[in-house]
Design a protein around this motif. Sequence first.
Motif, PDB file in Angstrom:
ATOM      1  N   GLU A  55       5.547 -13.360  -5.945  1.00 39.99           N
ATOM      2  CA  GLU A  55       4.901 -14.838  -5.587  1.00 39.99           C
ATOM      3  C   GLU A  55       5.778 -14.483  -4.187  1.00 39.99           C
ATOM      4  N   GLU A  56       6.351 -13.427  -4.246  1.00 41.92           N
ATOM      5  CA  GLU A  56       7.165 -12.462  -2.997  1.00 41.92           C
ATOM      6  C   GLU A  56       5.649 -11.966  -1.903  1.00 41.92           C
ATOM      7  N   LYS A  57       5.456 -10.899  -2.706  1.00 49.90           N
ATOM      8  CA  LYS A  57       3.920 -10.194  -2.822  1.00 49.90           C
ATOM      9  C   LYS A  57       3.131 -11.363  -1.936  1.00 49.90           C
ATOM     10  N   PHE A  58       3.026 -12.230  -2.763  1.00 55.46           N
ATOM     11  CA  PHE A  58       1.754 -12.857  -3.352  1.00 55.46           C
ATOM     12  C   PHE A  58       1.879 -13.886  -1.839  1.00 55.46           C
ATOM     13  N   ILE A  59       2.530 -14.691  -1.076  1.00 56.58           N
ATOM     14  CA  ILE A  59       3.055 -15.063   0.553  1.00 56.58           C
ATOM     15  C   ILE A  59       3.070 -14.000   1.635  1.00 56.58           C
ATOM     16  N   LYS A  60       3.469 -12.322   1.470  1.00 58.85           N
ATOM     17  CA  LYS A  60       3.468 -11.866   2.562  1.00 58.85           C
ATOM     18  C   LYS A  60       2.159 -11.169   2.297  1.00 58.85           C
ATOM     19  N   GLU A  61       1.363 -10.918   1.827  1.00 57.90           N
ATOM     20  CA  GLU A  61       0.016 -10.065   1.606  1.00 57.90           C
ATOM     21  C   GLU A  61      -1.473 -11.067   2.019  1.00 57.90           C
ATOM     22  N   GLU A 114      -2.149   8.968   1.167  1.00 62.67           N
ATOM     23  CA  GLU A 114      -1.234   8.042   0.822  1.00 62.67           C
ATOM     24  C   GLU A 114       0.451   7.950   1.214  1.00 62.67           C
ATOM     25  N   LEU A 115       0.945   9.052  -0.504  1.00 68.26           N
ATOM     26  CA  LEU A 115       1.814   9.584  -0.837  1.00 68.26           C
ATOM     27  C   LEU A 115       2.459  10.412   0.260  1.00 68.26           C
ATOM     28  N   GLN A 116       1.595  11.388   1.415  1.00 70.72           N
ATOM     29  CA  GLN A 116       2.189  11.688   2.675  1.00 70.72           C
ATOM     30  C   GLN A 116       2.033  10.112   3.801  1.00 70.72           C
ATOM     31  N   ILE A 117       1.900   9.399   3.753  1.00 68.63           N
ATOM     32  CA  ILE A 117       2.121   8.667   4.780  1.00 68.63           C
ATOM     33  C   ILE A 117       3.565   8.049   4.388  1.00 68.63           C
ATOM     34  N   GLN A 118       3.746   7.575   3.326  1.00 71.81           N
ATOM     35  CA  GLN A 118       5.401   7.399   2.138  1.00 71.81           C
ATOM     36  C   GLN A 118       6.353   8.158   2.990  1.00 71.81           C
ATOM     37  N   ASN A 119       5.627   9.696   1.899  1.00 76.23           N
ATOM     38  CA  ASN A 119       6.694  10.266   2.513  1.00 76.23           C
ATOM     39  C   ASN A 119       7.253  10.266   4.403  1.00 76.23           C
ATOM     40  N   TYR A 120       6.635  10.436   5.066  1.00 68.84           N
ATOM     41  CA  TYR A 120       6.619  10.298   6.414  1.00 68.84           C
ATOM     42  C   TYR A 120       7.660   9.013   6.747  1.00 68.84           C
ATOM     43  N   LEU A 121       7.122   8.481   6.286  1.00 66.91           N
ATOM     44  CA  LEU A 121       7.636   6.435   6.769  1.00 66.91           C
ATOM     45  C   LEU A 121       9.274   6.569   6.216  1.00 66.91           C
ATOM     46  N   TYR A 122       9.339   6.983   5.458  1.00 76.10           N
ATOM     47  CA  TYR A 122      10.362   7.291   4.706  1.00 76.10           C
ATOM     48  C   TYR A 122      11.536   8.089   5.604  1.00 76.10           C
ATOM     49  N   ASP A 123      11.327   9.019   5.669  1.00 70.63           N
ATOM     50  CA  ASP A 123      12.072   9.083   7.206  1.00 70.63           C
ATOM     51  C   ASP A 123      11.931   9.283   7.909  1.00 70.63           C
ATOM     52  N   ARG A 124      11.252   8.452   8.802  1.00 73.25           N
ATOM     53  CA  ARG A 124      11.069   7.165  10.215  1.00 73.25           C
ATOM     54  C   ARG A 124      12.260   6.096   9.871  1.00 73.25           C
ATOM     55  N   GLU A 125      12.138   5.825   8.624  1.00 72.13           N
ATOM     56  CA  GLU A 125      12.687   4.505   8.089  1.00 72.13           C
ATOM     57  C   GLU A 125      14.582   5.197   8.339  1.00 72.13           C
ATOM     58  N   ALA A 126      14.954   5.841   8.141  1.00 75.67           N
ATOM     59  CA  ALA A 126      16.206   6.730   8.382  1.00 75.67           C
ATOM     60  C   ALA A 126      16.273   6.588   9.490  1.00 75.67           C
ATOM     61  N   ILE A 167       7.924  -1.489   6.544  1.00 75.11           N
ATOM     62  CA  ILE A 167       7.419  -0.472   6.941  1.00 75.11           C
ATOM     63  C   ILE A 167       6.395  -0.174   5.835  1.00 75.11           C
ATOM     64  N   ASN A 168       6.928  -0.940   4.440  1.00 73.02           N
ATOM     65  CA  ASN A 168       5.822  -1.032   3.132  1.00 73.02           C
ATOM     66  C   ASN A 168       4.863  -1.494   3.841  1.00 73.02           C
ATOM     67  N   GLN A 169       5.289  -2.481   4.763  1.00 69.37           N
ATOM     68  CA  GLN A 169       3.665  -3.317   5.112  1.00 69.37           C
ATOM     69  C   GLN A 169       3.231  -2.431   6.002  1.00 69.37           C
ATOM     70  N   ILE A 170       3.186  -2.042   6.992  1.00 65.67           N
ATOM     71  CA  ILE A 170       2.738  -1.015   7.375  1.00 65.67           C
ATOM     72  C   ILE A 170       2.028  -0.230   6.680  1.00 65.67           C
ATOM     73  N   CYS A 171       2.858   0.575   5.673  1.00 66.49           N
ATOM     74  CA  CYS A 171       1.718   1.453   5.105  1.00 66.49           C
ATOM     75  C   CYS A 171       0.983   1.202   3.982  1.00 66.49           C
ATOM     76  N   GLU A 172       0.894  -0.361   2.875  1.00 71.78           N
ATOM     77  CA  GLU A 172       0.161  -0.721   2.581  1.00 71.78           C
ATOM     78  C   GLU A 172      -1.626  -1.395   3.491  1.00 71.78           C
ATOM     79  N   GLY A 173      -0.999  -1.974   5.047  1.00 69.33           N
ATOM     80  CA  GLY A 173      -1.643  -2.156   5.818  1.00 69.33           C
ATOM     81  C   GLY A 173      -2.431  -1.008   6.324  1.00 69.33           C
ATOM     82  N   SER A 174      -2.283  -0.422   6.892  1.00 74.53           N
ATOM     83  CA  SER A 174      -2.389   1.186   7.557  1.00 74.53           C
ATOM     84  C   SER A 174      -3.275   1.597   6.551  1.00 74.53           C
ATOM     85  N   ILE A 175      -3.524   1.466   5.268  1.00 78.50           N
ATOM     86  CA  ILE A 175      -4.115   1.978   4.499  1.00 78.50           C
ATOM     87  C   ILE A 175      -5.452   1.651   3.891  1.00 78.50           C
ATOM     88  N   GLU A 176      -5.079  -0.580   3.691  1.00 80.26           N
ATOM     89  CA  GLU A 176      -5.795  -0.693   3.912  1.00 80.26           C
ATOM     90  C   GLU A 176      -6.903  -1.409   4.652  1.00 80.26           C
TER      91      GLU A 176
END
Length: 598
Positions: A185-191, A334-346, A533-542
């Motif tokens: 439900e949280e995913k539906f509300i956000k997305e 998408e995998l490369q973006i996720q790895n990049y975002l994990y570093d920036r998140e830290a 950051i998860n939304q950035i990843c999903e939204g940018s790919i979409e």
Amino acid sequence: MINSQEEKEQLHERVLRTEELLTAAIPNSSQLKPLKELEEDITADQYSIMVVGEFKHGKSTFVNALLRQDIMPTGVTPTTATINIVQHGEVQQVRVVKVDGSEEIHDSLEALKSYTASEDFDVNEVKLINLDVASPLLENRVVLIDTPGVNDLSEQRAEVTHQFLPRADVVIFMCSLTSPIKKSEEKFIKERLMKNGMDRVIYAANFIDIIDEDEQEELIEFVERRLEHITGERVNSLFPISAKEALDGRLQNDEELVGYSGIVELENEIKNRISSGSRSQEKNAHFNMRLANINEVIHQEIKTAEFASQQTREEQENQILVVKEWFQKLSEQELQIQNYLYDREAEINYMVGKSVHHFGNRLKNDMENRIETFQGADVKNLVEVQLPTAIRSQVNQWLDQNEDAIQQLLLKLEKEVSQGLARSFNQSVKFQSQRTDSFNHLSTIPIFETKSGNAHVKAGLMLGGAGTLVVLVGAPILLPIIGMAGLPFFSQKFAEYQLNKIKPELSRTVRQKLTLMIQDLEDQLKMYINQSINQICEGSIEEFKRLLYSYEAILQNEVSHHQTKTGSLNDQSKKRTELKQWMKEQEGSRLLHEQLGS
């Protein structure tokens, strides 16, 4: 100044003209379908109420209670298997609209039972079902939309549900008090909900009848906090109800049971929105917003079509191949973006954590000073009012001062991802051009210009607006401080010599409580950053997929014109020029309208 009806008619004419020019200039434009839907909604001028939620949350029972008739099939297992659109009609009728465009018409509402989840029929063949029903709620062009569960596994039905969301005037989100706001439900509300505007959402928390009275208030408050945490907004329209009691009361003419069910308050909220004097203005504003979003994409497509028209047929065909190759390797990207975002998140978490701890030390010292310099006998007021008020003020002040910086870091990160995808794609095209002698040197493709970011972020819908962090963490982190009211080592009044004795112990306790609070603040901020950051990843790919589809369609159109005479190419250029001029006129009209409105 024009009235609402005149404004709507002018808007309708603009939509028709845009659709006409766009069809001629860019026949495969991604915006033709949204334009058609907007035209249909303006013409129908219906007020649509859409009911969404997961399976077995009582949506169909609730819809029946609103209609005051037992129409929608209900049960303990999931029943609704199709999109059901209920509108007013003196003669009851069921019209089953198939995916292939054909219709089946039934004279009895009993036919609806043949299209439930438990029946043996091909759900993928049915697009939606229209029902004509005589009901007071549906008078004055009100339409009620009952949907399958938002966790429906059918992509076709889920897509139809999602298509209706931006067009609904009111969205009633049904949740359950027995299992409030799950991850799905949280995913539906956000997305879905947040991308289409939360001002139209009413929350209905079902099954209040099976919750013990002494637990009801606590559960309702928990649901409110969960929703505020997810949306970053205060919840002003949450209605605890019993859909079953509401329907039973309506069918048995038991007004006391209906009143106890809580549905009357929710119905009043719906009626207030329907009968609002500003309803027409609100609908026109919503229509104008939809058209503005469509026009923004059309501007990009015009530039891209002009760019593509300057290339040879061989260049266009090779770029189509590049697009197809990119669709195949998006998962790798998408995998490369996720790895990049994990570093920036830290990195962001480190900066935020450092600032939070510095703030926490200042706050602790300030509270100790307040305790040390406190004079008087009313220790209870100091602990229950003065200290929590000062702490709340300083926490909110810190959030206000740092929210913009955190948002800017996230927005910068989103822009980097969007730009990275655009640069990588353009480099692929240029690399292809260098391998092919017939290619000219290619400049940046307009629709993939690196300056353009994600549409949802530009609209302020992905990461939330001002005050998001205050709402998100402002209340929960104060719970340890509020808990000091029950400390056993003081009473209402103290003599001065007694106060001096307990000050050291009070200071130690406050410091311990603040340590917990600061850690909770940091944890909440890390959670918010991770979700963003998860939304950035999903939204940018979409968003990038949408751009790829649009570019591919434009290229295909240009290739088809290359296969005809040169005069056809000149004709297309004239049509694009006409469309561009029309878009410029619309933008001027919109700016003038905004100035007059303000």
